[in-house]
Design a protein around this motif. Structure first.
Motif, PDB file in Angstrom:
ATOM      1  N   HIS A   1      70.965 145.362  86.464  1.00  0.00           N
ATOM      2  CA  HIS A   1      71.974 145.557  87.511  1.00  0.00           C
ATOM      3  C   HIS A   1      72.129 147.041  87.850  1.00  0.00           C
ATOM      4  O   HIS A   1      72.303 147.406  89.011  1.00  0.00           O
ATOM      5  CB  HIS A   1      73.321 144.964  87.084  1.00  0.00           C
ATOM      6  CG  HIS A   1      73.385 143.479  87.243  1.00  0.00           C
ATOM      7  ND1 HIS A   1      72.857 142.606  86.325  1.00  0.00           N
ATOM      8  CD2 HIS A   1      73.883 142.703  88.244  1.00  0.00           C
ATOM      9  CE1 HIS A   1      73.047 141.366  86.739  1.00  0.00           C
ATOM     10  NE2 HIS A   1      73.663 141.393  87.902  1.00  0.00           N
TER      11      HIS A   1
ATOM     12  N   THR B   1      69.251 148.139  90.102  1.00  0.00           N
ATOM     13  CA  THR B   1      69.469 147.659  91.472  1.00  0.00           C
ATOM     14  C   THR B   1      70.530 148.505  92.175  1.00  0.00           C
ATOM     15  O   THR B   1      70.393 148.857  93.350  1.00  0.00           O
ATOM     16  CB  THR B   1      69.912 146.178  91.454  1.00  0.00           C
ATOM     17  OG1 THR B   1      68.911 145.418  90.773  1.00  0.00           O
ATOM     18  CG2 THR B   1      70.108 145.639  92.855  1.00  0.00           C
TER      19      THR B   1
ATOM     20  N   THR C   1      70.003 150.818  95.530  1.00  0.00           N
ATOM     21  CA  THR C   1      70.759 150.534  96.743  1.00  0.00           C
ATOM     22  C   THR C   1      71.159 151.834  97.447  1.00  0.00           C
ATOM     23  O   THR C   1      71.237 151.894  98.669  1.00  0.00           O
ATOM     24  CB  THR C   1      72.046 149.755  96.384  1.00  0.00           C
ATOM     25  OG1 THR C   1      71.680 148.605  95.649  1.00  0.00           O
ATOM     26  CG2 THR C   1      72.815 149.331  97.624  1.00  0.00           C
TER      27      THR C   1
END
Ligand code: FNR
Length: 182
Positions: free
Chosen positions: A172, A175, A179
């Motif tokens: 996570h 990611t 982003t």
């Protein structure tokens, strides 16, 4: 392309479990993620008189942060908050007022403590500070870690039982950072 992650550990202790966690967690990241440990032990105590003439160690830290695509805070809980050394580093990086080096850097927070609360209260305090500093912090999953036998294995990696949890956290985080720097 690669992603440079500045790791800031809130403990200066030689045998720090948080330092150990910071090293072990890096091994769960993909190879394009490059982790650099940022020194905060040589920063002077923050003094607003020095804002226009920051110490070399402060300038160095701010350069390292500004070059990073992401930040990873790994901190113990001291008296239900973050250690003073970490707050000192955050204050330095936030000044002068128009040169807040933290702003916009995607961040993650981890912490391990010997107590069962697992740094939860320190992490909430840190979120509060980072929110003001305009740092987008990964919200989920949270990771409140208590030191238990087997957290680290003999190679100083995350032990087998904790690995799925920590791997999920790292996935996570990766990611999250991507982003902000596609
Ligand atoms: C602690 N410790 C601690 N633990 C906790 O869960 N909640 C707390 O509020 C505190 N408060 C606290 C204050 C001070 C001054 C110290 C030195 C310690 C215990 C802490 O979790 C333990 O010492 C960890 O080992 C510290 O992390 P490092 O140094 O191993 O990374």
């Amino acid at each position: 392309s690669s992603y440079h992650i500045a790791i800031i550990v809130g403990s200066l202790r030689k045998e720090s479990y948080n330092q150990k966690l910071a090293t072990a967690i890096g091994k769960l990241a993909p190879s394009e993620f490059l982790f650099t440990h940022i020194r905060i032990d040589d920063l002077p105590l923050y003094n607003q008189d020095d804002d226009e003439n920051q110490a070399p160690s402060v300038v160095r830290m701010k350069n390292e942060i500004s070059q990073a695509e992401g930040i990873l805070f790994v901190t113990p809980e001291y008296n239900r908050s973050i250690p003073g050394v970490l707050k000192n580093a955050l204050d330095h990086g936030s000044r002068p007022h128009d040169k807040n080096v933290w702003a916009g850097k995607p961040a993650g927070i981890l912490g391990v403590s010997t107590g069962s609360a697992g740094t939860a209260m320190a992490q909430q305090h840190l979120r509060n500070v980072l929110s003001y500093l305009d740092v987008p912090v990964l919200r989920q999953p949270e990771a409140y870690i208590q030191l238990r036998d087997g957290l680290f294995d003999e190679n100083n990696t995350i032990g087998e039982r904790s690995r799925p949890f920590m791997q999920n956290w790292m996935d996570h985080y990766v990611t999250w950072v991507k982003t902000y720097s596609p």
